[in-house]
Structure formats: C-alpha cells, structure tokens
Design a protein around this motif. Sequence first.
Motif, PDB file in Angstrom:
ATOM      1  N   ILE A 150       5.657  -6.824  12.441  1.00 27.26           N
ATOM      2  CA  ILE A 150       5.544  -8.114  11.764  1.00 27.26           C
ATOM      3  C   ILE A 150       6.500  -8.032  10.571  1.00 27.26           C
ATOM      4  N   ASP A 151       7.775  -8.259  10.877  1.00 31.33           N
ATOM      5  CA  ASP A 151       8.849  -8.002   9.915  1.00 31.33           C
ATOM      6  C   ASP A 151       9.358  -9.295   9.283  1.00 31.33           C
ATOM      7  N   PHE A 152       9.980  -9.132   8.118  1.00 29.14           N
ATOM      8  CA  PHE A 152      10.510 -10.268   7.365  1.00 29.14           C
ATOM      9  C   PHE A 152      11.943  -9.979   6.940  1.00 29.14           C
ATOM     10  N   ILE A 153      12.805 -11.006   7.067  1.00 30.27           N
ATOM     11  CA  ILE A 153      14.197 -10.919   6.618  1.00 30.27           C
ATOM     12  C   ILE A 153      14.400 -11.994   5.565  1.00 30.27           C
ATOM     13  N   LEU A 154      14.585 -11.577   4.321  1.00 31.63           N
ATOM     14  CA  LEU A 154      14.610 -12.516   3.202  1.00 31.63           C
ATOM     15  C   LEU A 154      16.038 -12.772   2.717  1.00 31.63           C
ATOM     16  N   PRO A 155      16.484 -14.035   2.716  1.00 36.48           N
ATOM     17  CA  PRO A 155      17.776 -14.369   2.102  1.00 36.48           C
ATOM     18  C   PRO A 155      17.655 -14.410   0.579  1.00 36.48           C
ATOM     19  N   ARG A 156      18.733 -14.058  -0.090  1.00 33.57           N
ATOM     20  CA  ARG A 156      18.729 -14.115  -1.550  1.00 33.57           C
ATOM     21  C   ARG A 156      18.760 -15.578  -2.003  1.00 33.57           C
ATOM     22  N   SER A 157      18.083 -15.841  -3.107  1.00 33.83           N
ATOM     23  CA  SER A 157      18.034 -17.202  -3.634  1.00 33.83           C
ATOM     24  C   SER A 157      19.139 -17.411  -4.652  1.00 33.83           C
ATOM     25  N   GLY A 158      19.590 -18.662  -4.754  1.00 34.35           N
ATOM     26  CA  GLY A 158      20.604 -19.024  -5.727  1.00 34.35           C
ATOM     27  C   GLY A 158      19.989 -19.673  -6.956  1.00 34.35           C
ATOM     28  N   VAL A 159      20.831 -19.914  -7.944  1.00 30.44           N
ATOM     29  CA  VAL A 159      20.385 -20.505  -9.203  1.00 30.44           C
ATOM     30  C   VAL A 159      21.417 -21.545  -9.635  1.00 30.44           C
ATOM     31  N   VAL A 160      20.953 -22.660 -10.180  1.00 31.28           N
ATOM     32  CA  VAL A 160      21.817 -23.659 -10.804  1.00 31.28           C
ATOM     33  C   VAL A 160      21.395 -23.771 -12.265  1.00 31.28           C
ATOM     34  N   SER A 161      22.359 -23.710 -13.183  1.00 31.55           N
ATOM     35  CA  SER A 161      22.026 -23.766 -14.606  1.00 31.55           C
ATOM     36  C   SER A 161      23.049 -24.610 -15.355  1.00 31.55           C
ATOM     37  N   GLY A 162      22.651 -25.069 -16.531  1.00 27.40           N
ATOM     38  CA  GLY A 162      23.554 -25.878 -17.336  1.00 27.40           C
ATOM     39  C   GLY A 162      22.866 -26.398 -18.581  1.00 27.40           C
ATOM     40  N   LYS A 163      23.413 -27.476 -19.121  1.00 26.11           N
ATOM     41  CA  LYS A 163      22.925 -28.047 -20.374  1.00 26.11           C
ATOM     42  C   LYS A 163      23.000 -29.562 -20.306  1.00 26.11           C
ATOM     43  N   VAL A 164      22.063 -30.221 -20.985  1.00 23.20           N
ATOM     44  CA  VAL A 164      22.040 -31.679 -21.033  1.00 23.20           C
ATOM     45  C   VAL A 164      22.126 -32.107 -22.502  1.00 23.20           C
ATOM     46  N   VAL A 165      23.105 -32.948 -22.824  1.00 23.23           N
ATOM     47  CA  VAL A 165      23.274 -33.479 -24.182  1.00 23.23           C
ATOM     48  C   VAL A 165      23.358 -35.001 -24.099  1.00 23.23           C
ATOM     49  N   ASP A 166      23.302 -35.648 -25.277  1.00 22.26           N
ATOM     50  CA  ASP A 166      23.473 -37.097 -25.299  1.00 22.26           C
ATOM     51  C   ASP A 166      24.928 -37.431 -25.635  1.00 22.26           C
ATOM     52  N   GLU A 167      25.185 -38.699 -25.853  1.00 23.82           N
ATOM     53  CA  GLU A 167      26.562 -39.124 -26.094  1.00 23.82           C
ATOM     54  C   GLU A 167      27.119 -38.617 -27.426  1.00 23.82           C
ATOM     55  N   TYR A 168      26.232 -38.070 -28.271  1.00 23.77           N
ATOM     56  CA  TYR A 168      26.672 -37.505 -29.547  1.00 23.77           C
ATOM     57  C   TYR A 168      26.692 -35.978 -29.502  1.00 23.77           C
ATOM     58  N   ASP A 169      26.599 -35.435 -28.294  1.00 18.75           N
ATOM     59  CA  ASP A 169      26.619 -33.992 -28.061  1.00 18.75           C
ATOM     60  C   ASP A 169      25.385 -33.298 -28.650  1.00 18.75           C
ATOM     61  N   ILE A 170      24.277 -34.029 -28.766  1.00 19.74           N
ATOM     62  CA  ILE A 170      23.022 -33.459 -29.246  1.00 19.74           C
ATOM     63  C   ILE A 170      22.169 -33.075 -28.029  1.00 19.74           C
ATOM     64  N   PRO A 171      21.617 -31.857 -27.995  1.00 16.07           N
ATOM     65  CA  PRO A 171      20.799 -31.441 -26.850  1.00 16.07           C
ATOM     66  C   PRO A 171      19.616 -32.379 -26.623  1.00 16.07           C
ATOM     67  N   VAL A 172      19.310 -32.643 -25.356  1.00 18.77           N
ATOM     68  CA  VAL A 172      18.191 -33.522 -24.998  1.00 18.77           C
ATOM     69  C   VAL A 172      17.118 -32.691 -24.276  1.00 18.77           C
ATOM     70  N   PRO A 173      15.990 -32.447 -24.927  1.00 19.15           N
ATOM     71  CA  PRO A 173      14.906 -31.716 -24.256  1.00 19.15           C
ATOM     72  C   PRO A 173      14.092 -32.641 -23.352  1.00 19.15           C
ATOM     73  N   GLY A 174      13.310 -32.048 -22.458  1.00 16.33           N
ATOM     74  CA  GLY A 174      12.410 -32.829 -21.616  1.00 16.33           C
ATOM     75  C   GLY A 174      13.075 -33.601 -20.506  1.00 16.33           C
ATOM     76  N   VAL A 175      14.307 -33.231 -20.148  1.00 14.74           N
ATOM     77  CA  VAL A 175      15.002 -33.894 -19.044  1.00 14.74           C
ATOM     78  C   VAL A 175      14.690 -33.137 -17.746  1.00 14.74           C
TER      79      VAL A 175
END
Length: 260
Positions: free
Chosen positions: A120-145
């Motif tokens: 009863i064997d398992f072959i697991l693929p590696r998972s990827g990641v997506v990362s970045g940053k969200v700011v507003d039109e004044y380049d201020i970070p926006v939390p809770g997005v």
Amino acid sequence: MIAPGRRHNGIMGFWLLFLLQAAPPPKDPVPATIHGKAVAADTGAPLKRAMIFLRPANGGRRDAGGAITDATGAYEIKNIAPGVYVAECAKSGFISTPFKRGKEENSQITLAEGQEVKDIDFILPRSGVVSGKVVDEYDIPVPGVVVAVQRKVYRQGKMQLEVASNFVTDDRGRYRVPEIPAGLYYVRAAKQASRNDVGPTYAAVFFPNAGGLAEAQAVKVGPGEEVSGINFALHETAVFSVSGKVVDLRTNAAVGGATF
C-alpha cells in the motif's frame, strides 16, 4: 404434586439456560494489517516521517488507524477491523496523496479478517508555492487581502476557475500560498469589504493587475518551485449594490438558487 406438563417445561427451561451459559462467547474478529512505503515522485527517495491516514470508505470521518513512516519510508498499521477503507499520505512540502492503483484516483482497500496486505504505497509530488506582496496605489501595504491561486477546469463543457489554495496578506501586505500542485494558475487578489469597514474599497484584480481573466497572465508553478514576485497594486473604487428578482420567462415564477 406438580403436573407432568409443568415439570417437563421446567426441565426444558433448565437445560436451555444451561446450554446458553455453557456456550462460548462470540469471538472478536481477527484484526488485519497493512504495510507500505512513501517515496518522492521526482527522485524516488524514501520519505521519512510522512503521515499515513486510514479511513472508512463509506465516508466516516473517524480515522481507523494511522502511522508515521520510518527512515526508509516504510510504515505498518495493525489492529484494523475487517472492512473497506481508503488511505492517504501527507508530508510538509508535498501534495497530500490518496492511495492509488494504476489510474484510479482513490482506490479502496478491502480487508478480510486476519488479512495482511502489503504494497500500500504512496508516491508524493512536491508542492509549489506562490508568494508576493499587495500594496495600494500609494505603495502602502494592504493587509487582509485574500490572494487565491486558481486553475481552469471544465465541467459540462464550460470553463470555470477552481481555487487550488489561498492565503490572506499579513500586516506587511505579504502573502505566501503553499501546497500547490504543479501547473498553470491565475492569481487573484480581492479585499473583502464588510458593512462596518470604514476603510477604502478596492477592485479585485488578477495578476498582473488585470481587471479580468482575459487580460490576466498565467503563472506556471513547477514541482517544489516557489514562484515569488507575484505582486499586486490595488486601486480604490466605488462600490454599488444591485438587487432584483429572477423569474422564469414562461411561468413568471420565482427561480431560487440562481448564481451571479
């Protein structure tokens, strides 16, 4: 003097009680055992400390057993009641994978009394990641997005976007969406507004700051790859409420369950 009929019934009752007491109690079913291993899909290397879950195939939420793989990727689960089960393997940095036979998506494991099943064997693929940053039109970070990593799927000939995973930006406007299978994705950022929210309202956008899917750019994620720099700049927008009623054109009857 006891009547003959009553005496006969009394003797029969005595012997019946004696036989019931003398009969051996029913035996518990002999438990079953399964063995197997977990390996990485890209290298075939054994996966140490991967978690194995065994659950009833009828949809029961309670685990029927579990194990953690050793240094060779091997595991064993004992004392399993006879029945039909499904199994899954999970490990950080990999995609959780159900047990499969051939091309079956989620193979069932049927265990008889006292049975021992191997491979009863398992072959697991590696998972990827997506990362970045969200700011507003004044380049201020926006939390809770809410940043959603979505893929195209087709159901009944119609294209839909299905969320593979999502994450909410922190106080620095940063996000990191883990456990993504390899593939092509469309990343969407949306700030959920509430009635009591006194802050600005932003329009949802697809990467790279596209107003709709037609202008969006697909993001390719490879096995075990972290795709960084998927950034967004949100702009304030006016918000309007629209209400109405959905009816059948032929009967003019109200239609429930409509989606927009």
